[in-house]
Design an enzyme around this catalytic site. Structure first.
Site, PDB file in Angstrom:
ATOM      1  N   SER A  81       0.815  -1.213   0.000  1.00 54.28           N
ATOM      2  CA  SER A  81       0.000   0.000   0.000  1.00 54.28           C
ATOM      3  C   SER A  81       0.854   1.271   0.000  1.00 54.28           C
ATOM      4  CB  SER A  81      -0.961  -0.044   1.189  1.00 54.28           C
ATOM      5  OG  SER A  81      -1.922   0.969   1.123  1.00 54.28           O
ATOM      6  N   ASP A 122      -5.781   2.175  -3.225  1.00 53.47           N
ATOM      7  CA  ASP A 122      -7.025   1.956  -2.484  1.00 53.47           C
ATOM      8  C   ASP A 122      -7.404   3.180  -1.658  1.00 53.47           C
ATOM      9  OD1 ASP A 122      -5.150   1.776  -0.458  1.00 53.47           O
ATOM     10  OD2 ASP A 122      -5.880  -0.123   0.354  1.00 53.47           O
TER      11      ASP A 122
END
Length: 453
Positions: free
Chosen positions: A108, A251
């Site tokens: 991430s 995301d």
């Protein structure tokens, strides 16, 4: 072995914590679990259970994707490696396609040396804690009979199909032509470097692209949602209507208005919730937030007739509340936003399109659309080297109550024990920064004194 799954999969330093051996064995364990849960008729079918594997742009993702593919196939699953895609693309394909397991290799927003492995079930949802525990138990058991001959799976590579299906889904979700809207986009040299700008272009926007040249080593490197300074400058210089910044696996999404002011996840959520409510499309007139969302957002929602529901920190808890209660929209201050009508996880590119849709539909600037969310001054102090398990200490709780009484409705206090370190996080919001800083400092001193190791 301690639990290897955290709040967002297995994560750590690539080739030290997250090794090829771990990836292979984790793939085998995940495949064994999937095979054990399938009905007998599925196992007798001509086609084996199927997994898809995506990754972000980290150089370590190459060997890890090969390793986990080998583990899955060696345990009897067919595998499609779909290459570099955002995490929500894997979730979307799991929700819309005939796959039994989704795998995303990413850390991430973490720096390049890290990497991680997270799983998605049919329907596009992250695995429950109980399922992760079952996979870890299989990983640790080491006692199984590997298939042979036709029992092993096949591995193929097909990135183009995934990109096209996901982009078409995003453009359809936007539903509003964005012609005439210039948007600056910081792709963090990550997984959305292609699909992010392309989706916005296909929706009609004029896109100014930056940090979309990943080389395996520059992901999140002074760019993206964790470093929005470049985006702020480029948005103003290019005369864009606004800018958006993704993180490494896309995301999450933060934004910048036309004057270069940072718009965080709370402000984005507030704007989108109010827009949906005004259209009569906000399910239950409710927004789901975490306990870390600014009190200013909660007050703004109350003033506009929108209920808020608070959850623990983590987008998985936001999603659990959305699914359990029939809500639609929720997220985190960090930019993880979930619109359950279109996604099963946080989706940065979808959020960018939803922002663009609201700006285009309303004819207003992003600054004007978000100005009703007045962020209260906030202070966060991490107090290290304390016994986080004694956070219910009577004197500490009395100090918290005293602070809350002093702040009244114009502030709040939140203490959280770290999930991985011996520290307690003290957060205070108040009407002024001076009040917030002073109250947080006083409580931090109490924590350090009362919970000292």
């Amino acid at each position: 072995m301690a639990r290897i799954f955290g709040t967002d999969g297995v994560r750590g330093l690539a080739n030290r914590d997250i090794t090829a051996t771990l990836a292979l064995e984790l793939g085998q364990a995940a495949a064994r679990h999937i095979l054990s849960t399938l009905p007998p008729e599925r196992l007798e079918d001509e086609h084996k259970p199927k997994a898809i594997i995506g990754r972000d742009t980290r150089v370590s993702g190459e060997f890890l994707s090969h390793a986990i593919a080998a583990g899955l196939a060696s345990a009897g699953m067919d595998v499609i490696r779909i290459g570099v895609v955002p995490t929500p693309a894997v979730a979307y394909l799991m929700a819309s396609g005939d796959y039994d397991l989704g795998v995303m290799i990413s850390a991430s927003h973490n720096p390049m040396p890290d990497n991680g492995i997270k799983f998605f079930a049919r329907g596009g949802f992250k695995l429950d804690d109980a399922v992760e525990d079952q996979i870890q138990a299989l990983l640790e058991s080491g006692d199984w009979e590997a298939p042979i001959a036709d029992g092993v799976g096949e591995i193929e590579t097909d990135p183009a199909t995934a990109d096209r299906a996901y982009i078409e889904h995003l453009v359809a979700a936007c539903g509003t032509p964005l012609k005439g809207l210039r948007i600056a986009v910081d792709c963090a040299n990550g997984a959305a470097s292609f699909v992010g700008p392309e989706a916005l272009r296909e929706a009609g926007a004029d896109v100014v692209v930056m940090n979309a040249s990943p080389d395996g080593r520059n992901i999140n490197d002074d760019c993206g949602s964790t470093h929005p300074e470049q985006l702020q400058a480029v948005t103003v210089a290019s005369k864009a209507a606004f800018g958006v910044a993704f993180d490494g696996d896309a995301d999450r999404c933060l934004a910048v208005d036309h004057e270069g002011n940072l718009i965080d996840g709370d402000q984005i959520m507030g704007m989108l919730a109010l827009g949906l409510k005004n259209e009569g499309r906000l399910a239950e007139d409710t927004l789901v937030v975490t306990v870390m969302s600014n009190l200013g957002l909660l007050l703004a929602m109350k003033e506009n007739g929108i209920k808020t529901v608070q959850t623990g920190v983590g987008d998985r808890y936001v999603l659990e509340s959305i699914l359990a209660n029939g809500y639609q929209l929720g997220g985190e201050q960090s930019g993880h936003l979930i619109n359950a009508h279109y996604a099963t996880t946080g989706d940065g590119v979808l959020t960018a399109l939803m922002i663009a849709r609201e700006v285009k539909r309303s004819g207003k600037s992003l600054k004007d659309l978000t100005s009703f969310v007045k962020r209260l001054p906030q202070t966060l102090i991490n107090v290290p080297n304390v016994d986080k398990n004694r956070i219910d200490d009577e004197e500490l709780q009395a100090a918290i109550r005293k602070t809350e009484d002093f702040l009244g409705e114009s502030g709040r206090v939140l203490l959280r024990a770290s999930g991985t370190e011996p520290l307690v996080r003290v957060m205070v919001e108040a009407a002024t920064q001076t009040e917030s800083d002073a109250a947080a400092a006083r409580l931090a001193d109490v924590v350090a004194h009362r919970l000292a190791l």
